[in-house]
Design a protein around this motif. Structure first.
Motif, PDB file in Angstrom:
ATOM      1  N   VAL A 236      65.041 -19.681 -75.782  1.00 40.59           N
ATOM      2  CA  VAL A 236      65.660 -19.421 -77.119  1.00 40.59           C
ATOM      3  C   VAL A 236      64.584 -19.639 -78.057  1.00 40.59           C
ATOM      4  N   GLY A 237      63.728 -20.898 -78.025  1.00 35.76           N
ATOM      5  CA  GLY A 237      62.785 -21.212 -79.009  1.00 35.76           C
ATOM      6  C   GLY A 237      61.686 -20.063 -78.649  1.00 35.76           C
ATOM      7  N   HIS A 238      61.180 -19.879 -77.746  1.00 39.67           N
ATOM      8  CA  HIS A 238      59.960 -19.010 -77.571  1.00 39.67           C
ATOM      9  C   HIS A 238      60.424 -17.668 -77.659  1.00 39.67           C
ATOM     10  N   TYR A 239      61.335 -16.990 -77.423  1.00 45.33           N
ATOM     11  CA  TYR A 239      61.734 -15.427 -77.851  1.00 45.33           C
ATOM     12  C   TYR A 239      62.277 -15.570 -79.343  1.00 45.33           C
ATOM     13  N   GLY A 240      62.733 -16.355 -79.843  1.00 41.99           N
ATOM     14  CA  GLY A 240      63.061 -16.634 -81.132  1.00 41.99           C
ATOM     15  C   GLY A 240      61.692 -16.241 -81.882  1.00 41.99           C
ATOM     16  N   ALA A 241      60.821 -16.851 -81.674  1.00 39.31           N
ATOM     17  CA  ALA A 241      59.380 -16.706 -82.506  1.00 39.31           C
ATOM     18  C   ALA A 241      58.809 -15.496 -81.781  1.00 39.31           C
ATOM     19  N   TYR A 242      58.966 -15.279 -80.807  1.00 39.37           N
ATOM     20  CA  TYR A 242      58.304 -13.983 -80.177  1.00 39.37           C
ATOM     21  C   TYR A 242      58.577 -12.505 -81.044  1.00 39.37           C
ATOM     22  N   THR A 243      60.124 -12.749 -81.324  1.00 40.59           N
ATOM     23  CA  THR A 243      60.908 -11.547 -81.958  1.00 40.59           C
ATOM     24  C   THR A 243      60.056 -11.065 -82.962  1.00 40.59           C
ATOM     25  N   TYR A 244      59.388 -12.082 -83.747  1.00 38.24           N
ATOM     26  CA  TYR A 244      58.783 -11.892 -85.243  1.00 38.24           C
ATOM     27  C   TYR A 244      57.224 -11.972 -85.075  1.00 38.24           C
ATOM     28  N   ILE A 245      56.756 -11.740 -83.879  1.00 38.21           N
ATOM     29  CA  ILE A 245      55.311 -12.054 -83.469  1.00 38.21           C
ATOM     30  C   ILE A 245      54.163 -11.049 -84.440  1.00 38.21           C
ATOM     31  N   GLY A 362      67.834 -16.091 -78.809  1.00 36.52           N
ATOM     32  CA  GLY A 362      66.855 -16.253 -79.517  1.00 36.52           C
ATOM     33  C   GLY A 362      66.659 -15.211 -80.707  1.00 36.52           C
ATOM     34  N   ALA A 363      66.584 -14.221 -80.414  1.00 34.45           N
ATOM     35  CA  ALA A 363      66.479 -13.153 -81.507  1.00 34.45           C
ATOM     36  C   ALA A 363      67.536 -13.313 -82.535  1.00 34.45           C
ATOM     37  N   VAL A 375      59.829 -15.729 -92.901  1.00 28.12           N
ATOM     38  CA  VAL A 375      59.158 -15.747 -91.385  1.00 28.12           C
ATOM     39  C   VAL A 375      58.397 -16.920 -91.349  1.00 28.12           C
ATOM     40  N   VAL A 376      57.836 -17.741 -92.417  1.00 27.12           N
ATOM     41  CA  VAL A 376      57.205 -18.771 -92.223  1.00 27.12           C
ATOM     42  C   VAL A 376      58.000 -20.095 -91.943  1.00 27.12           C
ATOM     43  N   ALA A 377      59.371 -19.818 -92.005  1.00 26.76           N
ATOM     44  CA  ALA A 377      59.956 -20.950 -91.891  1.00 26.76           C
ATOM     45  C   ALA A 377      60.220 -21.052 -90.123  1.00 26.76           C
ATOM     46  N   LEU A 378      59.848 -19.936 -89.291  1.00 27.69           N
ATOM     47  CA  LEU A 378      60.462 -20.041 -88.097  1.00 27.69           C
ATOM     48  C   LEU A 378      59.572 -20.715 -87.045  1.00 27.69           C
ATOM     49  N   PRO A 379      58.377 -20.779 -87.389  1.00 24.79           N
ATOM     50  CA  PRO A 379      57.432 -21.579 -86.127  1.00 24.79           C
ATOM     51  C   PRO A 379      57.821 -23.079 -85.891  1.00 24.79           C
ATOM     52  N   VAL A 380      58.230 -23.985 -87.160  1.00 27.81           N
ATOM     53  CA  VAL A 380      58.280 -25.099 -86.807  1.00 27.81           C
ATOM     54  C   VAL A 380      59.602 -25.478 -86.077  1.00 27.81           C
ATOM     55  N   PRO A 381      60.757 -24.790 -86.513  1.00 28.32           N
ATOM     56  CA  PRO A 381      61.891 -25.170 -85.672  1.00 28.32           C
ATOM     57  C   PRO A 381      61.952 -24.643 -84.113  1.00 28.32           C
ATOM     58  N   ALA A 382      61.220 -23.536 -83.855  1.00 31.91           N
ATOM     59  CA  ALA A 382      61.008 -22.907 -82.692  1.00 31.91           C
ATOM     60  C   ALA A 382      60.354 -24.074 -81.834  1.00 31.91           C
ATOM     61  N   ALA A 383      59.154 -24.633 -82.465  1.00 25.11           N
ATOM     62  CA  ALA A 383      58.488 -25.548 -81.722  1.00 25.11           C
ATOM     63  C   ALA A 383      59.195 -27.042 -81.360  1.00 25.11           C
ATOM     64  N   VAL A 384      60.010 -26.988 -82.406  1.00 23.53           N
ATOM     65  CA  VAL A 384      61.014 -28.373 -82.110  1.00 23.53           C
ATOM     66  C   VAL A 384      61.749 -28.248 -80.938  1.00 23.53           C
ATOM     67  N   LEU A 385      62.477 -27.065 -81.081  1.00 22.94           N
ATOM     68  CA  LEU A 385      63.342 -27.000 -79.780  1.00 22.94           C
ATOM     69  C   LEU A 385      62.628 -26.798 -78.494  1.00 22.94           C
ATOM     70  N   VAL A 386      61.403 -26.242 -78.569  1.00 24.69           N
ATOM     71  CA  VAL A 386      60.683 -26.041 -77.208  1.00 24.69           C
ATOM     72  C   VAL A 386      60.267 -27.532 -76.801  1.00 24.69           C
ATOM     73  N   ALA A 387      59.827 -28.215 -77.678  1.00 24.70           N
ATOM     74  CA  ALA A 387      59.285 -29.657 -77.482  1.00 24.70           C
ATOM     75  C   ALA A 387      60.289 -30.431 -76.841  1.00 24.70           C
ATOM     76  N   ALA A 388      61.513 -30.226 -77.241  1.00 27.59           N
ATOM     77  CA  ALA A 388      62.515 -31.216 -76.858  1.00 27.59           C
ATOM     78  C   ALA A 388      62.957 -30.825 -75.250  1.00 27.59           C
ATOM     79  N   THR A 389      62.975 -29.602 -75.277  1.00 27.65           N
ATOM     80  CA  THR A 389      63.182 -29.293 -73.403  1.00 27.65           C
ATOM     81  C   THR A 389      62.006 -29.657 -72.636  1.00 27.65           C
ATOM     82  N   ALA A 390      60.586 -29.467 -73.380  1.00 24.17           N
ATOM     83  CA  ALA A 390      59.403 -29.959 -72.355  1.00 24.17           C
ATOM     84  C   ALA A 390      59.767 -31.444 -72.173  1.00 24.17           C
ATOM     85  N   ALA A 391      60.270 -32.194 -73.130  1.00 28.13           N
ATOM     86  CA  ALA A 391      60.396 -33.745 -72.889  1.00 28.13           C
ATOM     87  C   ALA A 391      61.393 -33.725 -71.780  1.00 28.13           C
ATOM     88  N   ALA A 392      62.572 -33.202 -71.871  1.00 30.01           N
ATOM     89  CA  ALA A 392      63.655 -33.414 -70.873  1.00 30.01           C
ATOM     90  C   ALA A 392      63.067 -32.917 -69.382  1.00 30.01           C
TER      91      ALA A 392
END
Length: 427
Positions: A236-245, A362-363, A375-392
């Protein structure tokens, strides 16, 4: 009809002909899914609809894959998976052919829905058959080879379809895909090996029959379910950002010849490198998946600063591509491994469901973020979401890396036998 013999090969060899043909199938599947985006202007004019309605064909596709995968897997349970693959590919070819001939938008939608259902079954069946063909230690490499076809579908299939649409028209692009898919269907029947006897299992209760010899307990489904859920959130985090790459990388792309198209090609090639890298870490799938998730999170955070300098922007995109490109094969390998032979069909179906669900959700969530803060507001929440899953994922990596037998609860009989032998308690 004759069947391909079971091929006996050294334990370190991959069944290359089978894997390459299955890779061709994933190439056709991904190209079919993304084709409307590649021919968007021409198809919209040809069907006399807005570009937003044409783009909806991709969203509907993902939704059908999510809904149809499990029922179709259950419907075809116990059948020769090569036959299922060949028939589903033939249906996908017919779907593309009907779309190419569709005189109106409604018929194109209907054809796409049928094709999406076929692809849901194709992904699930191909995943399970790959796991049936190779021993566990070769699973990561084999998955990477097959998913290499999907990556090339993004990197080459979509741009090639766009070129065909500009030169010959959008209908020619769909017709060409129909022919290619039908050829792959024939190759599946003629080239892909059948699974070794006893490799294919139908999901179901594992209780032995009365009077039968006791069997090893089957590992529970929860590790597989937990990993699948975490991967879904990650996507969700990755493709959310990729949608607006294309919007996110506008500034660094402007400094490159070809602009955004060139940077997208760089991202695609980096993703292909990530797939290759994933195949090299079959024995450490769980920790490497966590590491690549962390790398993806770091790259997403870096997207907030890509405007600082073109070189920095390109470097961030390359890291993002390599890290995220490794995620699908690693996740697929781990889910199949945790499912084991007894839950192979379920594990195979979970993969396309979580992938397409991640893309769609994600989209959708990204659109809300962009609507509220740009679009400038998108990378940080996407990164936080992915970082949380990486920790888990990192927290569970040690357990998920252990053999299935070590993850199972110890039965009372096994515990008594161990104590009688004087063995120490099992970790």
């Amino acid at each position: 009809m004759t069947t391909s013999p079971v091929t006996h090969r050294p334990a370190t060899d991959l069944p290359w002909p089978s894997l390459l043909v299955l890779g061709g199938a994933t190439f056709a599947m991904v190209t079919a899914e993304m084709l409307p985006t590649a021919v968007l202007p021409q198809m919209s004019v040809g069907l006399a609809v807005s570009e937003s309605r044409t783009g909806l064909l991709v969203s509907l596709w993902a939704a059908v894959v999510v809904v149809a995968s499990f029922p179709l897997v259950r419907l075809t349970a116990g059948r020769d998976r090569r036959g299922v693959l060949a028939v589903a590919l033939a249906v996908l070819a017919a779907s593309s052919a009907v779309t190419a001939l569709a005189p109106a938008y409604g018929l194109a939608v209907g054809a796409r829905l049928v094709g999406a259902a076929a692809v849901g079954l194709l992904w699930a069946t191909a995943n399970a058959h790959v796991a049936d063909l190779v021993p566990d230690r070769l699973l990561a490499r084999s998955v990477a080879v097959v998913l290499g076809g999907a990556t090339f579908g993004m990197v080459l299939g979509t741009p090639l379809a766009s070129l065909v649409a500009r030169v010959l028209g959008w209908r020619a692009a769909f017709a060409g895909l129909a022919v290619l898919t039908l050829v792959v269907a024939l190759l599946v029947r003629g080239v892909v090996a059948r699974a070794a006897p006893g490799a294919t299992a139908v999901d179901g209760p594992d209780d032995g029959a009365p009077g039968s010899a006791p069997t090893a307990p089957r590992p529970g489904p929860w590790p597989m379910i937990v990993v699948t859920a975490l991967v879904g959130v990650l996507l969700v985090g990755h493709y959310g950002a990729y949608t607006y790459i294309t919007r996110i990388v506008e500034v660094p792309a402007a400094a490159l010849p070809g602009g955004v198209s060139t940077l997208l090609l760089v991202f695609g090639l980096a993703s292909a490198a990530g797939v290759v890298l994933a195949g090299r870490f079959g024995a450490r799938t769980a920790p490497f998946l966590a590491a690549k998730a962390a790398g993806t999170a770091a790259a997403l955070a870096g997207l907030a600063t890509v405007s600082a300098h073109p070189v920095w922007g390109v470097a961030v995109v390359v890291v993002w591509g390599v890290a995220s490109g490794a995620l699908p094969p690693l996740a697929q390998t781990l889910i199949l491994r945790l499912g084991g032979p007894a839950r192979r069909a379920t594990a195979g179906a979970l993969i396309p469901v979580v992938l397409n669900g991640g893309i769609a959700l994600g989209a959708a969530l990204a659109s809300f973020v962009v609507a509220g803060g740009g679009v400038v507001a998108l990378p940080v929440p996407a990164a936080v979401l992915v970082a949380a899953t990486a920790a888990a994922l990192a927290a569970g990596a040690r357990v998920w890396s252990r053999p299935a037998a070590a993850r199972q609860p110890e039965t009372s009989g096994a515990r008594a036998a161990r104590r009688a032998a004087g063995s120490p308690p099992r970790a």
